[in-house]
Design an enzyme around this catalytic site. Sequence first.
Site, mmCIF file in Angstrom:
data_model
loop_
_atom_site.group_PDB
_atom_site.id
_atom_site.type_symbol
_atom_site.label_atom_id
_atom_site.label_comp_id
_atom_site.label_asym_id
_atom_site.label_seq_id
_atom_site.Cartn_x
_atom_site.Cartn_y
_atom_site.Cartn_z
ATOM 1 N N HIS A 9 0.820 -1.216 0.000
ATOM 2 C CA HIS A 9 0.000 0.000 0.000
ATOM 3 C C HIS A 9 0.853 1.265 0.000
ATOM 4 O O HIS A 9 2.057 1.252 0.278
ATOM 5 C CB HIS A 9 -0.971 0.001 1.196
ATOM 6 C CG HIS A 9 -0.306 0.061 2.550
ATOM 7 N ND1 HIS A 9 0.034 1.244 3.159
ATOM 8 C CD2 HIS A 9 0.051 -0.922 3.405
ATOM 9 C CE1 HIS A 9 0.564 0.993 4.343
ATOM 10 N NE2 HIS A 9 0.590 -0.313 4.517
ATOM 11 N N CYS B 136 2.528 -4.955 7.008
ATOM 12 C CA CYS B 136 2.285 -4.772 5.577
ATOM 13 C C CYS B 136 3.473 -4.061 4.931
ATOM 14 O O CYS B 136 4.356 -3.534 5.600
ATOM 15 C CB CYS B 136 1.004 -3.984 5.351
ATOM 16 S SG CYS B 136 -0.486 -4.950 5.682
#
Length: 551
Positions: free
Chosen positions: A443, A462
Amino acid sequence: MHDSAPRGGCSKAGAGGARLLRSAMGGAILAAVMASAAAAQDRESDIRITPFQQAVAEGAAGLDALADFYRETGYAPLWTGQDENATARRVMLLNAHEIAALHGLPTDRYRPEGIRDILASAGDPRSLGEAEIALSKLFVALVRGLEGGVLTPSDVAPNMKRSVTRRSDTEILRQFSSAVPAAFLRDAAPDGQEYLRLMREKLSLEAVIAAGGWGRPVGDVKLKLGDAGDGVVRLRDRLALMGYIEAHPGARYDAALREAVLRFQSDHGLAEDGVAGPSTLGAMDVAPETRLGQVLVAMERERWLDRELGARHIWVNLTDYSARIVDDGEVTFETRAVIGKDEADRETPEFSDEMNHMVINPSWYVPRSIVVGEYLPKLKKNPNALSEFKITDRSGREVNRARGFSQYTARSFPFSMRQPPSDTNALGLVKFMFPNKYNIYLHDTPAKSLFDRNVRAFSHGCVRLAEPFEFAYALLAMQRDDPEAYFQRILRSGREARVNLDVPVPVHLVYRTAMARPEGGMAYRDDIYGRDARILEALLAAGVELPANRS
């Protein structure tokens, strides 16, 4: 290198193996013993179960794969027969020690002396059957090591989520029974370019170690362009032995030496300033035995990885803090990345999956661990804290903050938290999804300054991308004539939107501290999570050997 060296090695080893076989008991004696055992078995062929068959059945008891194979073949000998194929298989197995050593596998169990002892013990049909099973066990262990590695990843470190694909032992023996022995073993190992280059580096480092290493350490100095003296000579000598510059007696830090230092810094993930300071010299002082350990671990990791990465795939190397799109073996896009912190509950795991969509203008649905571990204490002190987040009940209705949260504990807190799309959203303005049970994805992020750092382990797990828009354009280029305009149109709407990828793209989250450069040479990175150290320890415990410095 791989096609010529291992094949040539096998051919040469085959000749050596034949000599070993002939000398095991004096070739004629061994042949006579095995022929006698075979003849005894033939004399009892009218008996429904021969001593050979009984021994094979007992030896395979509890080993369903071996039992299935021998039942399929009517207990025909694979190793202890008198035909040319059985002889070729025995010769190959007498060379298994060399094959295991070449691939960085445990070698003790394959020493030719032990295999000769097994063969020499086969003096009657029953011991012939026992030898048959013993050799099959050795062979299957070797093939399993070559094609899937010595270790099970999750047994070594919990965040290595990779599952290893291996053939069943029955399938291995079934296919081997009709194959050319040496070719079968050669084909069992990975044939990708990375593995072949790592094998080449392994041999190179073993030669360096045998020759005494990389020479004198440079010392506790700081050297830069224009400097002169003995420290510069030592620096040049070491870089020459490492293959970064041609050796010559110059004592001045000239432009050529600076270029060599820059290449070394690039290869080792260091700040590229051309100055040989503490970090750079520290990396130069890493012993070749340590680098060899990294290469052996990288080879084991290659054996764990599925052979088919995908013609187009995404390669995220955690130790390199990078994400790449690879098309037909060529890197077509690359960006810096931020990965999980070096903490047990925040490390980014290793696994492979398929990316099937992206979300533009995403909401962030805060993981429960962050809600109760980080945000609840703030809300208990000030119910209006974190005002950019929506707090909702199980029905999705927004909670009245005025009632406060002091009555809740981490266990009893019943609400969820969501951060709506915005420039300050923790996920930035786009996320890339490959749905998985670990809740890991790639992301954007508003924290752009972190990408300027050399070490980039800051996230909750992440992977954040430095150039997420460009990453999206590269993915969408396969299905849109003007991917940038398409992406920007959705972005400007401010509304959350899912965009499917017409063709899902395999994603590989990997952890490599030793990487072969396609143009030659190696790149090394720090073992940020300590996983490679655990793998090496496990490999050594399993019998993999590191050569001693013989200087």
